[in-house]
Design a protein around this motif. Structure first.
Motif, PDB file in Angstrom:
ATOM      1  N   MET A   1      -5.607  24.869  11.910  1.00 39.87           N
ATOM      2  CA  MET A   1      -5.495  26.210  11.435  1.00 39.87           C
ATOM      3  C   MET A   1      -4.335  26.933  12.135  1.00 39.87           C
ATOM      4  SD  MET A   1      -7.592  26.782   9.118  1.00 39.87           S
ATOM      5  CE  MET A   1      -9.136  26.469   8.385  1.00 39.87           C
ATOM      6  N   TYR A   2      -4.280  26.740  13.449  1.00 39.85           N
ATOM      7  CA  TYR A   2      -3.235  27.413  14.210  1.00 39.85           C
ATOM      8  C   TYR A   2      -1.851  26.991  13.731  1.00 39.85           C
ATOM      9  CZ  TYR A   2      -0.488  29.068  18.141  1.00 39.85           C
ATOM     10  OH  TYR A   2       0.451  29.699  18.902  1.00 39.85           O
ATOM     11  N   ARG A   3      -1.684  25.676  13.575  1.00 41.67           N
ATOM     12  CA  ARG A   3      -0.381  25.157  13.168  1.00 41.67           C
ATOM     13  C   ARG A   3       0.023  25.667  11.785  1.00 41.67           C
ATOM     14  NH1 ARG A   3       0.424  20.522  10.615  1.00 41.67           N
ATOM     15  NH2 ARG A   3      -1.651  19.799  11.172  1.00 41.67           N
ATOM     16  N   VAL A   4      -0.910  25.653  10.843  1.00 33.13           N
ATOM     17  CA  VAL A   4      -0.613  26.121   9.480  1.00 33.13           C
ATOM     18  C   VAL A   4      -0.290  27.610   9.500  1.00 33.13           C
ATOM     19  CG1 VAL A   4      -1.576  26.477   7.174  1.00 33.13           C
ATOM     20  CG2 VAL A   4      -1.963  24.324   8.367  1.00 33.13           C
ATOM     21  N   ALA A   5      -1.067  28.394  10.250  1.00 33.25           N
ATOM     22  CA  ALA A   5      -0.805  29.835  10.339  1.00 33.25           C
ATOM     23  C   ALA A   5       0.595  30.085  10.902  1.00 33.25           C
ATOM     24  CB  ALA A   5      -1.859  30.514  11.212  1.00 33.25           C
ATOM     25  N   GLU A   7       3.163  28.070  10.810  1.00 36.85           N
ATOM     26  CA  GLU A   7       4.158  27.656   9.811  1.00 36.85           C
ATOM     27  C   GLU A   7       4.343  28.720   8.738  1.00 36.85           C
ATOM     28  OE1 GLU A   7       2.715  23.915   8.347  1.00 36.85           O
ATOM     29  OE2 GLU A   7       3.258  22.841  10.188  1.00 36.85           O
ATOM     30  N   ARG A   8       3.280  29.448   8.434  1.00 41.62           N
ATOM     31  CA  ARG A   8       3.341  30.498   7.414  1.00 41.62           C
ATOM     32  C   ARG A   8       3.703  31.860   7.983  1.00 41.62           C
ATOM     33  NH1 ARG A   8      -1.812  28.907   3.549  1.00 41.62           N
ATOM     34  NH2 ARG A   8      -1.077  26.806   3.120  1.00 41.62           N
ATOM     35  N   GLY A   9       3.937  31.916   9.295  1.00 40.54           N
ATOM     36  CA  GLY A   9       4.313  33.173   9.940  1.00 40.54           C
ATOM     37  C   GLY A   9       3.168  34.171  10.040  1.00 40.54           C
ATOM     38  N   LEU A  10       1.940  33.646  10.126  1.00 39.03           N
ATOM     39  CA  LEU A  10       0.760  34.507  10.172  1.00 39.03           C
ATOM     40  C   LEU A  10       0.070  34.427  11.524  1.00 39.03           C
ATOM     41  CD1 LEU A  10      -0.728  33.407   6.739  1.00 39.03           C
ATOM     42  CD2 LEU A  10       0.511  35.531   7.206  1.00 39.03           C
ATOM     43  N   ASP A  11      -0.639  35.484  11.874  1.00 35.92           N
ATOM     44  CA  ASP A  11      -1.483  35.471  13.055  1.00 35.92           C
ATOM     45  C   ASP A  11      -2.645  34.507  12.775  1.00 35.92           C
ATOM     46  OD1 ASP A  11      -2.736  36.600  15.560  1.00 35.92           O
ATOM     47  OD2 ASP A  11      -4.268  37.099  14.061  1.00 35.92           O
ATOM     48  N   VAL A  16      -7.448  32.822   9.509  1.00 32.93           N
ATOM     49  CA  VAL A  16      -8.808  32.303   9.383  1.00 32.93           C
ATOM     50  C   VAL A  16      -9.747  33.376   8.828  1.00 32.93           C
ATOM     51  CG1 VAL A  16     -10.774  31.367  10.670  1.00 32.93           C
ATOM     52  CG2 VAL A  16      -8.465  30.576  11.172  1.00 32.93           C
ATOM     53  N   ASP A  17      -9.588  34.618   9.264  1.00 34.23           N
ATOM     54  CA  ASP A  17     -10.414  35.713   8.730  1.00 34.23           C
ATOM     55  C   ASP A  17     -10.301  35.773   7.215  1.00 34.23           C
ATOM     56  OD1 ASP A  17     -11.210  36.415  11.282  1.00 34.23           O
ATOM     57  OD2 ASP A  17      -9.853  38.134  11.436  1.00 34.23           O
ATOM     58  N   ASP A  18      -9.111  35.594   6.708  1.00 38.61           N
ATOM     59  CA  ASP A  18      -8.878  35.634   5.265  1.00 38.61           C
ATOM     60  C   ASP A  18      -9.606  34.479   4.566  1.00 38.61           C
ATOM     61  OD1 ASP A  18      -7.538  36.805   2.954  1.00 38.61           O
ATOM     62  OD2 ASP A  18      -6.306  34.987   2.944  1.00 38.61           O
ATOM     63  N   ILE A  19      -9.544  33.300   5.152  1.00 44.47           N
ATOM     64  CA  ILE A  19     -10.231  32.134   4.580  1.00 44.47           C
ATOM     65  C   ILE A  19     -11.745  32.361   4.565  1.00 44.47           C
ATOM     66  CG2 ILE A  19     -10.804  29.697   4.987  1.00 44.47           C
ATOM     67  CD1 ILE A  19      -7.887  29.375   5.982  1.00 44.47           C
ATOM     68  N   VAL A  20     -12.261  32.899   5.657  1.00 42.16           N
ATOM     69  CA  VAL A  20     -13.704  33.156   5.734  1.00 42.16           C
ATOM     70  C   VAL A  20     -14.129  34.095   4.612  1.00 42.16           C
ATOM     71  CG1 VAL A  20     -15.500  34.322   7.083  1.00 42.16           C
ATOM     72  CG2 VAL A  20     -13.971  32.690   8.187  1.00 42.16           C
ATOM     73  N   GLU A  21     -13.413  35.179   4.433  1.00 43.99           N
ATOM     74  CA  GLU A  21     -13.795  36.157   3.415  1.00 43.99           C
ATOM     75  C   GLU A  21     -13.617  35.620   1.999  1.00 43.99           C
ATOM     76  OE1 GLU A  21     -15.521  38.856   4.033  1.00 43.99           O
ATOM     77  OE2 GLU A  21     -15.371  38.284   6.137  1.00 43.99           O
ATOM     78  N   LYS A  22     -12.580  34.848   1.763  1.00 43.92           N
ATOM     79  CA  LYS A  22     -12.310  34.347   0.409  1.00 43.92           C
ATOM     80  C   LYS A  22     -13.210  33.186   0.005  1.00 43.92           C
ATOM     81  CE  LYS A  22      -7.462  35.589  -0.151  1.00 43.92           C
ATOM     82  NZ  LYS A  22      -6.086  35.083  -0.200  1.00 43.92           N
ATOM     83  N   TYR A  23     -13.590  32.336   0.969  1.00 46.64           N
ATOM     84  CA  TYR A  23     -14.275  31.097   0.604  1.00 46.64           C
ATOM     85  C   TYR A  23     -15.655  30.920   1.243  1.00 46.64           C
ATOM     86  CZ  TYR A  23      -9.568  30.091  -0.967  1.00 46.64           C
ATOM     87  OH  TYR A  23      -8.353  30.164  -1.584  1.00 46.64           O
ATOM     88  N   TRP A  24     -15.750  31.072   2.557  1.00 50.77           N
ATOM     89  CA  TRP A  24     -16.986  30.717   3.249  1.00 50.77           C
ATOM     90  C   TRP A  24     -18.127  31.683   2.994  1.00 50.77           C
ATOM     91  CZ3 TRP A  24     -17.833  26.055   4.626  1.00 50.77           C
ATOM     92  CH2 TRP A  24     -16.762  25.228   4.971  1.00 50.77           C
TER      93      TRP A  24
END
Length: 86
Positions: A1-5, A7-11, A16-24
């Motif tokens: 998660m850290y590496r992908v974030a 690479e995308r220039g995100l915190d 991860v907060d966004d993934i939790v809200e959208k999917y989990w």
């Protein structure tokens, strides 16, 4: 998660907060389930439990410092057992 974030220039936490809200959070309803509770590793109760658990196993001598060498796959996020270096 850290590496992908990164690479995308995100915190990383915001990513991860966004993934939790959208999917989990919606997943239980999608499979017709009702969870007793939802916990994340960033929740204070989880942090306290892990700290106390690690302290207990450290005090029992189950955690110690040692040197380990081996091949580590970043993509798999695991040490590769039985793989020979080329």
């Amino acid at each position: 998660m850290y590496r992908v974030a990164e690479e995308r220039g995100l915190d990383p936490k915001a990513y991860v907060d966004d993934i939790v809200e959208k999917y989990w959070r919606e997943l239980p309803a999608r499979v017709d389930a009702e969870p007793d509770f939802f916990i994340r590793t960033t929740d204070e109760g989880h942090k306290r439990f892990v700290q106390e658990f690690l302290q207990r196993i450290y005090d029992n001598g189950d955690i110690y410092q040692e040197v380990y060498s081996g091949l580590y796959c970043v993509q798999c996020e695991e040490f590769q057992v039985g793989v020979r270096a080329r």
